[in-house]
Design a protein around this motif. Structure first.
Motif, short mmCIF file in Angstrom:
data_model
loop_
_atom_site.label_atom_id
_atom_site.label_comp_id
_atom_site.label_asym_id
_atom_site.label_seq_id
_atom_site.Cartn_x
_atom_site.Cartn_y
_atom_site.Cartn_z
N ASP A 92 0.87 -1.18 0.00
CA ASP A 92 0.00 0.00 0.00
C ASP A 92 0.91 1.22 0.00
O ASP A 92 1.45 1.61 1.04
CB ASP A 92 -0.90 -0.03 1.24
N GLN A 93 1.07 1.83 -1.16
CA GLN A 93 2.03 2.94 -1.29
C GLN A 93 1.58 4.18 -0.54
O GLN A 93 2.40 4.97 -0.10
CB GLN A 93 2.23 3.29 -2.75
N LYS A 94 0.25 4.35 -0.40
CA LYS A 94 -0.23 5.55 0.31
C LYS A 94 0.08 5.47 1.80
O LYS A 94 0.41 6.47 2.43
CB LYS A 94 -1.74 5.70 0.09
N LYS A 95 -0.03 4.27 2.36
CA LYS A 95 0.20 4.11 3.80
C LYS A 95 1.63 3.67 4.11
O LYS A 95 1.96 3.45 5.28
CB LYS A 95 -0.75 3.04 4.36
N ASN A 96 2.47 3.50 3.08
CA ASN A 96 3.83 2.95 3.28
C ASN A 96 3.77 1.65 4.07
O ASN A 96 4.50 1.44 5.04
CB ASN A 96 4.73 3.94 4.04
N GLN A 97 2.90 0.78 3.65
CA GLN A 97 2.67 -0.45 4.42
C GLN A 97 2.65 -1.68 3.50
O GLN A 97 2.08 -1.64 2.42
CB GLN A 97 1.31 -0.33 5.12
N LEU A 98 3.29 -2.73 4.01
CA LEU A 98 3.25 -4.01 3.29
C LEU A 98 2.29 -4.94 4.01
O LEU A 98 2.25 -4.96 5.24
CB LEU A 98 4.62 -4.69 3.32
N SER A 99 1.56 -5.74 3.24
CA SER A 99 0.85 -6.87 3.85
C SER A 99 1.74 -8.07 3.68
O SER A 99 2.25 -8.33 2.58
CB SER A 99 -0.47 -7.13 3.13
N THR A 100 1.96 -8.81 4.77
CA THR A 100 2.83 -9.98 4.69
C THR A 100 2.19 -11.15 5.44
O THR A 100 1.22 -10.95 6.18
CB THR A 100 4.22 -9.72 5.33
N SER A 101 2.78 -12.31 5.25
CA SER A 101 2.25 -13.50 5.92
C SER A 101 2.43 -13.44 7.43
O SER A 101 1.85 -14.25 8.17
CB SER A 101 2.95 -14.75 5.37
#
Ligand SMILES: Cc1cc2nc3c(=O)[nH]c(=O)nc-3n(C[C@H](O)[C@H](O)[C@H](O)COP(=O)(O)OP(=O)(O)OC[C@H]3O[C@@H](n4cnc5c(N)ncnc54)[C@H](O)[C@@H]3O)c2cc1C
Length: 264
Positions: free
Chosen positions: A85-94
């Motif tokens: 998520d580039q807007k939140k500077n966040q990765l979703s990971t396992s």
């Protein structure tokens, strides 16, 4: 990772690219988090040796954590990144969400099967250690089947090998398989009729190693032919039905073992 004034850099992928990138931050005021879905670095150039029984997998898998033992500002997590998520500077990971200030994506490449996409499950590939072990097991199980030959399949179908793609990976495999046929199998399978085993390499371009020099193309062709590999240049493979590969000129080649090294 706790000091908020120090930028947090996430690198996805502990391949050659990701590791070199992480090391480049040595002596810099940054916190680096390296993420990979495996906890080992896979040395891909020797994967063909694992696939043909010349090396054990441990020889080409090195623990990522050990590489960075002395780098206090580089942390590692084993996780698969599923979205960014580039807007939140966040990765979703396992292992849950992870935040970054700067992101480096070094996730490597995937096979491209082109028109073979519908039959990709019938092909062997060489992009990972499980792929290499799968190939090794498949080839040696077929040799055992050829020894028993209880299914009544023609020996050629079980023993022949087709490699599609005359780039570096295809050449390395063709050479290693030809060496295995010449030097290893006569000792390990003394009763097997190896004259029924043919190793064919198919390349649509007029030369092997088309991205390299003329000299490399010519030398590799000569080398493989001397080893007993049947090299087919200017030969487009159009399809595979599980028993025969179909060539553009209307001919076919009987084999249960088709290795795809034709594109990423
Ligand atoms: C059979 C074979 C032989 C080769 N031989 C040579 C050679 O002799 N010389 C040469 O120079 N090059 C060779 N190459 C090419 C070389 O290995 C690649 O160019 C190199 O590995 C690319 O490095 P990379 O860091 O971009 O990707 P990779 O080394 O592929 O690393 C990518 C990493 O990202 C991780 N990853 C991917 N997706 C995710 C995700 N969603 N979440 C978490 N982690 C993820 C993977 O697990 C992997 O560890 C060979 C390649 C192959 C397949």
């Amino acid at each position: 990772m706790k000091n908020k004034n120090i930028p947090k850099i996430i690198i996805i992928g502990a391949g050659f690219g990701g590791i070199a990138m992480a090391k480049s931050f040595k002596n810099r005021k940054v916190n680096v988090l390296l993420i990979d879905k495996h906890n080992y670095h896979n040395f891909q150039p020797l994967m063909y040796q694992v696939a043909t029984g010349g090396l054990e997998p441990d020889s080409i898998a090195y623990p990522v954590r050990r590489i960075f033992r002395k780098h206090k500002h580089i942390a590692f997590r084993m996780a698969e990144v599923t979205s960014i998520d580039q807007k939140k500077n966040q990765l979703s990971t396992s292992i849950g969400p992870v935040y970054y200030d700067f992101l480096v994506i070094a996730t490597g490449s995937e096979n491209n099967f082109f028109n073979f996409e519908p039959v990709k499950d019938k092909l062997l590939t060489l992009k990972s250690i499980p792929d290499a072990l799968n190939m090794r097991s498949f080839i040696f199980q077929n040799l055992e089947k050829a020894m028993a030959n209880t299914d009544g399949d023609p020996l050629e179908e079980i023993m022949n090998i087709a490699i599609i793609g005359g780039g570096p990976a295809g050449l390395e495999l063709a050479g290693a398989l030809a060496e295995m046929k010449r030097y290893v199998l006569p000792k390990d399978f003394p009763d097997l009729n190896l004259s029924k085993m043919s190793i064919n390499l198919y390349e649509a371009e007029p030369k092997l190693l088309s991205a390299m020099s003329e000299q490399a193309s010519a030398k590799s062709l000569e080398y493989l032919q001397n080893l007993g590999v049947n090299v087919h240049l200017k030969t487009m493979v159009n399809g595979y039905d599980g028993s025969n590969i179909q060539l553009a000129d209307g001919t076919s080649f009987l084999t249960k073992t088709v290795i795809w090294t034709a594109g990423v």
